[in-house]
Design an enzyme around this catalytic site. Structure first.
Site, PDB file in Angstrom:
ATOM      1  N   SER A  29      34.780  35.016  38.438  1.00  0.00           N
ATOM      2  CA  SER A  29      35.976  35.733  38.872  1.00  0.00           C
ATOM      3  C   SER A  29      36.826  36.198  37.688  1.00  0.00           C
ATOM      4  O   SER A  29      36.388  37.009  36.874  1.00  0.00           O
ATOM      5  CB  SER A  29      36.775  34.836  39.827  1.00  0.00           C
ATOM      6  OG  SER A  29      37.809  35.523  40.447  1.00  0.00           O
ATOM      7  N   ASP A  72      37.213  40.768  43.823  1.00  0.00           N
ATOM      8  CA  ASP A  72      37.732  40.307  45.108  1.00  0.00           C
ATOM      9  C   ASP A  72      39.257  40.229  45.078  1.00  0.00           C
ATOM     10  O   ASP A  72      39.882  39.866  46.069  1.00  0.00           O
ATOM     11  CB  ASP A  72      37.112  38.977  45.540  1.00  0.00           C
ATOM     12  CG  ASP A  72      37.395  37.822  44.585  1.00  0.00           C
ATOM     13  OD1 ASP A  72      37.979  38.046  43.510  1.00  0.00           O
ATOM     14  OD2 ASP A  72      37.005  36.684  44.914  1.00  0.00           O
ATOM     15  N   ASP A  95      39.787  42.114  39.331  1.00  0.00           N
ATOM     16  CA  ASP A  95      39.335  41.032  38.464  1.00  0.00           C
ATOM     17  C   ASP A  95      37.827  41.154  38.265  1.00  0.00           C
ATOM     18  O   ASP A  95      37.219  42.146  38.676  1.00  0.00           O
ATOM     19  CB  ASP A  95      39.740  39.668  39.023  1.00  0.00           C
ATOM     20  CG  ASP A  95      39.049  39.348  40.344  1.00  0.00           C
ATOM     21  OD1 ASP A  95      38.610  40.289  41.039  1.00  0.00           O
ATOM     22  OD2 ASP A  95      38.954  38.156  40.699  1.00  0.00           O
ATOM     23  N   ASP A 151      35.057  39.971  39.512  1.00  0.00           N
ATOM     24  CA  ASP A 151      34.131  40.214  40.621  1.00  0.00           C
ATOM     25  C   ASP A 151      34.754  41.070  41.718  1.00  0.00           C
ATOM     26  O   ASP A 151      34.175  41.232  42.789  1.00  0.00           O
ATOM     27  CB  ASP A 151      33.611  38.904  41.202  1.00  0.00           C
ATOM     28  CG  ASP A 151      34.708  38.044  41.823  1.00  0.00           C
ATOM     29  OD1 ASP A 151      35.881  38.211  41.455  1.00  0.00           O
ATOM     30  OD2 ASP A 151      34.380  37.184  42.673  1.00  0.00           O
TER      31      ASP A 151
END
Length: 449
Positions: A99, A243, A239, A241
């Protein structure tokens, strides 16, 4: 939380806390667990950090050795894995990402067949297998050995899905995107271009080592300058990834998850789309958000920190929007996890439908100054439960009264206590955070740098 799995999967420094052997065993167990009654189909995505490729190959080796077929989305976002799993009849999905963490960290996020985060009881079974406590898992042989399939079309279908959710053209809108040198680089610009925006992109040249480095939703300064220098209508930062999403408005203000929840919830209420007239937040949301929602006649609920818990509350109660200050925003009609690109599209829709600027949409919200300090400690639980620390927190609570609050909580992924204070002034925030941090130091809990 378990030994390996925290609030957001199995995470740690690559080949130190999370090794290739760990990944192989996770693959071995998942291939076996989901393949007891049929040949398991498992889809895998990854972000751009260097170790993601290593962990991907190790997971694939474990999965196919247990007889599962692995489908590779390659570099993609966490929400795209969730979408593909739930829409295309996979047994589960795996996202390789840490992340917002630096490049040397990585993680394994497992998504069940419904597109939700994996059940804790299955995570416990995986942990037992990793530690050699579970039963032996046989190797697949002959034609039962699994195979690997390039599945980039799954990612492309997710892109089409995002575009299909938007009712308005973004023509004549100047939009900045900060892709954090991460997963969004392969998706976000194409979506905005397809919707007609004049798209400006930064931090979209990943090299395996620069993910989240001075960019993305945890470092908003670069995007803020970019929006102002290029006179853009709005900017969005993701960010690693993708999400999460935070925004920069036309005046250069940072629009965090709380403000995004406010903007979207007010619009959803106007359009009769706000189920139960309620927004789901976490305990980290700002007092200013709650006061602004009350002014609009909108109710709210609070969960512990973690989009997993926000989503569980939404599913249990039928709520339509929830999220975190950090930018995990969930629209339950369209997704089962936080989706940064979807969030940015939703904000664009509100701006266009109201024929206004993002700065105008948030002008009625008065956010309280908030200070968060992450303190590395020897033992999170021992430090938090120390009677001297408990008393220090109680004293701050008493002094703030109704004009602020303090929250001390354990990180779900690091040896860290997070000390957060909201107060009428920044000076008061600093005073009360320092009061607790100094007490942590004097009690010997802090790991000195």
């Amino acid at each position: 939380m378990g030994k390996y799995f925290g609030t957001d999967g199995f995470r740690g420094e690559a080949n130190i806390d999370l090794t290739v052997e760990h990944a192989y065993k996770v693959g071995r167990f998942l291939g076996y667990y989901y393949g007891k009654e049929h040949k398991a189909r498992i889809v895998i995505g990854k972000d751009t950090r260097r170790s993601s490729y290593m962990l991907e190959y190790s997971l694939v080796a474990g999965l196919t050795a247990s007889g599962a077929d692995a489908y590779l989305l390659h570099v993609t976002t966490t929400p795209s894995v969730s979408y593909v799993v739930r829409s295309e009849d996979f047994d589960c999905g795996i996202m390789i990402s840490a992340s917002h963490n630096p490049y040397y960290d990585n993680g394994i996020k497992i998504i069940n067949g419904l597109g939700y985060k994996l059940e804790s009881e299955v995570e416990e079974l995986i942990e037992n297998y990793i530690d050699g406590k579970g039963e032996e898992i046989p190797y697949a042989t002959k034609d039962n050995i699994g195979r690997t399939t390039d599945y980039v079309n799954g990612r492309n279908r997710y892109i089409g899905y995002l575009i299909s959710l938007v009712a308005n053209s973004f023509k004549n809108m100047k939009v900045g995107l900060d892709c954090a040198n991460g997963s969004a680089y392969s998706i976000a610009k194409g979506v905005f271009d397809a919707l007609g925006a004049k798209t400006y992109v930064i931090s979209n040249e990943p090299n395996g080592l620069n993910i989240n480095k001075d960019c993305g939703s945890t470092h908003m300064e670069q995007l803020r300058r970019y929006v102002l220098e290029n006179n853009l209508d709005v900017g969005f930062a993701y960010d690693g990834d993708a999400d999460r999403c935070l925004a920069i408005d036309d005046k250069g203000n940072i629009i965090d998850g709380d403000l995004i929840l406010y903007v979207c919830a007010v619009d959803m209420k106007k359009n009769n789309e706000l189920n139960n007239n309620t927004v789901v937040t976490t305990i980290m949301s700002n007092l200013g958000l709650y006061k602004a929602l009350e002014e609009k006649g909108i109710a709210y609920e609070k969960t512990t920190v973690g989009d997993k818990y926000v989503f569980e509350n939404m599913m249990e109660n039928g709520h339509s929007i929830g999220g975190e200050q950090s930018g995990h925003i969930i629209f339950s009609k369209h997704a089962t996890t936080g989706d940064g690109i979807l969030t940015s599209l939703k904000i664009m829709e509100v701006i266009i439908e109201n024929k206004t600027k993002l700065s105008d949409l948030i002008k009625e919200v008065q956010i309280f100054p908030q200070l968060l300090e992450n303190v590395r400690v020897n033992n999170k639980k021992t430090a938090r439960e120390d009677i001297e620390i408990v008393n220090a927190v109680a004293k701050v609570t008493e002094e703030l009264g109704d004009n602020g609050r303090i929250l001390v909580r354990e990180s779900g992924t690091e040896p860290v206590l997070r000390v957060m204070v909201e107060a009428p002034t920044t000076k008061e925030c600093e005073k009360y955070v320092n009061m607790v941090v100094d007490k942590l130091k004097s009690q010997g809990h802090v790991i000195e740098k």
